[in-house]
Design a protein around this motif. Structure first.
Motif, PDB file in Angstrom:
ATOM      1  N   ALA A 179       0.816  -1.194   0.073  1.00  7.70           N
ATOM      2  CA  ALA A 179      -0.037   0.128   0.090  1.00  7.70           C
ATOM      3  C   ALA A 179       0.887   1.492   0.016  1.00  7.70           C
ATOM      4  O   ALA A 179       0.343   2.346  -0.714  1.00  7.70           O
ATOM      5  CB  ALA A 179      -0.805  -0.191   1.280  1.00  7.70           C
ATOM      6  N   ASN A 180       1.931   1.125   0.920  1.00  9.65           N
ATOM      7  CA  ASN A 180       2.707   2.392   0.807  1.00  9.65           C
ATOM      8  C   ASN A 180       3.475   2.713  -0.455  1.00  9.65           C
ATOM      9  O   ASN A 180       3.695   3.893  -1.007  1.00  9.65           O
ATOM     10  CB  ASN A 180       3.826   2.111   1.949  1.00  9.65           C
ATOM     11  N   GLN A 181       4.013   1.762  -1.176  1.00  8.56           N
ATOM     12  CA  GLN A 181       4.604   1.704  -2.351  1.00  8.56           C
ATOM     13  C   GLN A 181       3.351   2.242  -3.488  1.00  8.56           C
ATOM     14  O   GLN A 181       3.830   3.126  -4.358  1.00  8.56           O
ATOM     15  CB  GLN A 181       4.944   0.366  -2.946  1.00  8.56           C
ATOM     16  N   GLY A 182       2.182   1.885  -3.443  1.00 10.25           N
ATOM     17  CA  GLY A 182       1.077   2.412  -4.314  1.00 10.25           C
ATOM     18  C   GLY A 182       0.987   3.957  -4.148  1.00 10.25           C
ATOM     19  O   GLY A 182       0.867   4.668  -4.834  1.00 10.25           O
ATOM     20  N   ASN A 183       0.872   4.139  -2.612  1.00 14.36           N
ATOM     21  CA  ASN A 183       0.697   5.808  -2.318  1.00 14.36           C
ATOM     22  C   ASN A 183       1.968   6.463  -2.943  1.00 14.36           C
ATOM     23  O   ASN A 183       1.694   7.510  -3.436  1.00 14.36           O
ATOM     24  CB  ASN A 183       0.767   5.823  -1.047  1.00 14.36           C
ATOM     25  N   SER A 198       0.316  10.283   2.925  1.00 10.03           N
ATOM     26  CA  SER A 198      -1.050  10.355   3.029  1.00 10.03           C
ATOM     27  C   SER A 198      -1.683   9.507   2.183  1.00 10.03           C
ATOM     28  O   SER A 198      -1.405   9.693   0.985  1.00 10.03           O
ATOM     29  CB  SER A 198      -1.544  11.842   3.203  1.00 10.03           C
ATOM     30  N   SER A 199      -2.826   8.804   2.426  1.00  8.54           N
ATOM     31  CA  SER A 199      -3.554   8.218   1.478  1.00  8.54           C
ATOM     32  C   SER A 199      -4.567   9.111   0.970  1.00  8.54           C
ATOM     33  O   SER A 199      -4.867  10.302   1.287  1.00  8.54           O
ATOM     34  CB  SER A 199      -4.411   7.201   2.535  1.00  8.54           C
ATOM     35  N   LEU A 200      -5.104   8.736  -0.167  1.00  6.92           N
ATOM     36  CA  LEU A 200      -5.977   9.410  -1.208  1.00  6.92           C
ATOM     37  C   LEU A 200      -7.212   9.011  -1.412  1.00  6.92           C
ATOM     38  O   LEU A 200      -7.447   8.058  -2.221  1.00  6.92           O
ATOM     39  CB  LEU A 200      -5.171   9.686  -2.313  1.00  6.92           C
TER      40      LEU A 200
END
Length: 209
Positions: A19-23, A63-65
């Motif tokens: 998830a962090n890589q995707g962000n 931060s997530s989106l």
């Protein structure tokens, strides 16, 4: 054989890392596109009604989106939201614009929201768009009802249960049930299950995504 605490911890850490890589990837795309258009971060933040600090965190992958914010960014940068979808496997040259193989789907995960989407349409600029949306247990699509922009959209529940609200009407759909939304109606949807994912196939007019 049941999973140990260590196994579950390792799975959680792996999911968080992905998830962090995707962000980070998404934030870099936003920053690169913004700069290519000669747009300052303060201008973009003002247009989407967010603070410069928040948008800076998004661009750095901190931060997530949520989906509505990414939609507002897409509108301001004058691209369809599918521009940000990512694939790790390139398509065959002769299949581009015609075919999407399962392993070449462009995908986008909205970290922290419980929503992930895969683009099923071969063309990013076509008049209709096909998407596969996966909702984790308990996930709600948007904090507020989403306003359509005209045309007609449709979908089918591939697996799980879907609670769909269109204006003031609420419906519960099960696997194999289908629906359509039209006439500028507001809508939102939810996976009411506490244990099972919900998977939806959408057919959308491109102006509504």
């Amino acid at each position: 054989m049941s999973k140990t605490f260590t196994d579950r911890l390792n799975e959680t850490e792996a999911a968080n890392a992905e998830a962090n890589q995707g962000n980070l990837r998404l934030g870099q795309q936003i920053r690169d596109l913004r700069k290519s258009k000669g747009m300052t971060i303060s201008y973009l933040a003002h247009q989407i009604n967010k603070s410069v600090g928040y948008l800076s965190q998004v661009e750095r992958g901190v931060s997530s989106l949520p989906i509505p914010v990414l939609q507002a960014i897409s509108d301001t940068l004058e691209v369809q939201i599918t521009w940000f979808f990512h694939t790790d496997t390139p398509q065959k040259e002769d299949e581009v614009d015609y075919i999407v193989r399962r392993n070449t789907r462009r995908h986008l995960e909205f970290s922290g929201t419980g929503v992930s989407e895969e683009l099923l349409s071969p063309r990013l600029s076509g008049e209709i768009m096909m998407l596969q949306t996966t909702l984790e247990p308990g996930t709600v699509s948007d904090p507020e009802p989403r306003q359509r922009k005209g045309g007609e959209d449709a979908g089918v529940v591939l697996s799980g249960t879907l609670e769909l609200t269109i204006d003031s009407k609420q419906f519960t759909l099960e696997e194999g049930d289908s629906f359509s939304i039209y006439d500028d109606k507001q809508h939102f949807y939810k996976n009411p299950s506490k244990t099972e994912k919900t998977v939806i196939i959408w057919v959308l007019t491109s102006q509504n995504y």
